[in-house]
Design a protein around this motif. Structure first.
Motif, PDB file in Angstrom:
ATOM      1  N   ASP A 236     109.274  37.546  18.841  1.00 45.50           N
ATOM      2  CA  ASP A 236     108.654  38.850  19.083  1.00 45.50           C
ATOM      3  C   ASP A 236     107.210  38.600  19.511  1.00 45.50           C
ATOM      4  N   ASP A 237     106.420  39.665  19.573  1.00 52.32           N
ATOM      5  CA  ASP A 237     105.049  39.478  20.060  1.00 52.32           C
ATOM      6  C   ASP A 237     104.028  39.291  18.947  1.00 52.32           C
ATOM      7  N   ASP A 238     104.523  39.115  17.697  1.00 54.38           N
ATOM      8  CA  ASP A 238     103.583  38.803  16.607  1.00 54.38           C
ATOM      9  C   ASP A 238     103.073  37.376  16.786  1.00 54.38           C
ATOM     10  N   ALA A 239     101.775  37.203  16.582  1.00 54.95           N
ATOM     11  CA  ALA A 239     101.191  35.862  16.725  1.00 54.95           C
ATOM     12  C   ALA A 239     101.714  34.949  15.628  1.00 54.95           C
ATOM     13  N   TYR A 240     101.897  33.672  15.942  1.00 51.59           N
ATOM     14  CA  TYR A 240     102.382  32.704  14.965  1.00 51.59           C
ATOM     15  C   TYR A 240     101.264  32.386  13.973  1.00 51.59           C
ATOM     16  N   ASN A 241     101.582  32.515  12.642  1.00 51.80           N
ATOM     17  CA  ASN A 241     100.557  32.291  11.613  1.00 51.80           C
ATOM     18  C   ASN A 241     100.881  31.090  10.746  1.00 51.80           C
ATOM     19  N   GLY A 242     101.857  30.304  11.137  1.00 48.63           N
ATOM     20  CA  GLY A 242     102.229  29.157  10.326  1.00 48.63           C
ATOM     21  C   GLY A 242     101.274  27.986  10.534  1.00 48.63           C
ATOM     22  N   SER A 243     101.637  26.888   9.937  1.00 49.32           N
ATOM     23  CA  SER A 243     100.822  25.676  10.053  1.00 49.32           C
ATOM     24  C   SER A 243     101.704  24.528  10.510  1.00 49.32           C
ATOM     25  N   GLY A 244     101.139  23.379  10.606  1.00 53.42           N
ATOM     26  CA  GLY A 244     101.908  22.218  11.017  1.00 53.42           C
ATOM     27  C   GLY A 244     101.787  21.986  12.511  1.00 53.42           C
ATOM     28  N   PRO A 245     102.831  21.377  13.117  1.00 52.79           N
ATOM     29  CA  PRO A 245     102.758  20.984  14.534  1.00 52.79           C
ATOM     30  C   PRO A 245     102.946  22.156  15.500  1.00 52.79           C
ATOM     31  N   ILE A 246     103.222  23.348  15.001  1.00 56.47           N
ATOM     32  CA  ILE A 246     103.459  24.499  15.871  1.00 56.47           C
ATOM     33  C   ILE A 246     102.152  25.233  16.111  1.00 56.47           C
ATOM     34  N   ALA A 247     101.827  25.438  17.401  1.00 57.08           N
ATOM     35  CA  ALA A 247     100.556  26.084  17.738  1.00 57.08           C
ATOM     36  C   ALA A 247     100.714  27.582  17.961  1.00 57.08           C
ATOM     37  N   ASP A 248     101.810  27.994  18.564  1.00 55.83           N
ATOM     38  CA  ASP A 248     101.964  29.403  18.910  1.00 55.83           C
ATOM     39  C   ASP A 248     103.443  29.704  19.136  1.00 55.83           C
ATOM     40  N   ASN A 249     103.724  30.920  19.625  1.00 56.54           N
ATOM     41  CA  ASN A 249     105.117  31.333  19.836  1.00 56.54           C
ATOM     42  C   ASN A 249     105.827  30.492  20.891  1.00 56.54           C
ATOM     43  N   TRP A 250     105.079  29.975  21.878  1.00 61.43           N
ATOM     44  CA  TRP A 250     105.697  29.083  22.861  1.00 61.43           C
ATOM     45  C   TRP A 250     106.288  27.863  22.149  1.00 61.43           C
ATOM     46  N   ASP A 251     105.456  27.245  21.318  1.00 60.08           N
ATOM     47  CA  ASP A 251     105.919  26.051  20.595  1.00 60.08           C
ATOM     48  C   ASP A 251     107.086  26.387  19.690  1.00 60.08           C
TER      49      ASP A 251
END
Length: 319
Positions: A236-251
């Motif tokens: 969805d269009d919510d920004a990614y708020n996690g941590s680790g190797p993932i930077a954003d929704n693309w990742d």
């Protein structure tokens, strides 16, 4: 000419007693020449037979007239002179007509030669055009046959995809109502799995239920080796708020697609060359992101099954 001869004959009769012997002989000689000319003209122009008869009658009438009167001698001489002049004029006209006729004949012959050359050129052009049309007809026939073959092949591919869709629907029937749908569009089969079946929020680890669904898809793909498989990850269009190797929704979308590819690749009957992973992030939504339900529908994995079209492409290139 015959009238002139008749006049001369009359003159000979009238003047035989009053002209010299030399003049008489000259006139007699001219008369003989005119008779010869008259015979020649008779031979050359059969159409003048009737005219000759009429002139003979006139000749007899003139002879009677000459016998009864000598007073018309001067007028007859004048007629003779006029006839002689007319003869010269006619001869001149005949010469001019003959020249014009020859010129016209030459011109017509030249024109006929030009027309013949033009006709031959058109015949050659027509033969070339016929040859081209025959080739086009043969090419069209060949193209028509290839088109029929292509249509049959495409129909077979479409039937194969319908059967594949039915097989997937049957194999994944137990997941109905759990965020999994199977549908066919534009010659492709789409298996759509919402994240609630596969992943926790922000995660790319597949749960046991989701893994089972992916494995079932893999079993069907293993039995259909001529299918290209594109796995797309969507958010969805919510920004990614996690941590680790993932930077954003693309990742995140790409990572999730790659995980599904890896699960499918565990089935050794599936050719890894048929598998492609792609992340679409939030940029290919199927619902509005303004509601929670819409966001849930947009967070998904789509497995897009496409028949290999190498054979169809080859046929299209040959057409």
């Amino acid at each position: 000419m015959k009238q002139t001869a008749t006049l001369l004959l009359g003159l000979l009769v009238l003047t035989s007693s009053c002209v010299t012997k030399k003049v008489y002989q000259d006139l007699e000689s001219k008369y003989a020449d005119l008779k010869k000319e008259n015979r020649r003209l008779q031979d050359e122009n059969d159409d003048c037979v009737k005219t000759k008869a009429d002139l003979d009658m006139a000749y007899n009438a003139l002879k009677d007239e000459l016998n009864t009167t000598k007073l018309e001698r001067d007028r007859n001489m004048a007629d003779y002179t006029s006839a002689s002049n007319n003869l010269k004029a006619l001869q001149s006209s005949y010469d001019a007509l003959e020249k014009n006729s020859n010129d016209a004949l030459q011109a017509n012959m030249a024109k006929n030669r030009d027309l013949l050359d033009e006709l031959k050129a058109k015949e050659r052009a027509l033969a070339n055009e016929q040859s081209r049309l025959n080739k086009l007809k043969a090419d069209l026939q060949a193209s028509s046959e290839r088109l029929t073959e292509l249509e049959n092949l495409m129909a077979a591919k479409d039937a194969s995809m319908r059967k594949l869709k039915e097989t997937l629907s049957s194999a994944l029937n137990s997941f109905e109502g759990k965020g999994l749908t199977v549908h066919q569009k534009n010659g492709k089969v789409y298996v759509s799995m919402e994240n609630k079946l596969l992943f926790s929020s922000g995660s790319w680890a597949v749960g046991s239920e989701g893994r089972r669904a992916v494995v079932e898809v893999g079993k069907v793909l293993a039995a259909n080796p001529d299918i290209s498989v594109l796995i797309e990850g969507h958010t969805d269009d919510d920004a990614y708020n996690g941590s680790g190797p993932i930077a954003d929704n693309w990742d995140l979308s790409t990572k999730r697609a790659t995980v599904i590819v890896n699960i499918l690749a565990e089935n050794k009957s599936i050719n890894p060359q048929n598998l492609t992973a792609a992340g679409r992030s939030e940029y290919a939504p199927i619902s509005s992101n303004n509601t929670a339900d819409g966001k849930a529908k947009n967070r998904r994995i789509e497995i897009i099954l496409t028949p290999k079209l190498d054979e169809i492409s080859k046929m299209l290139n040959q057409m």
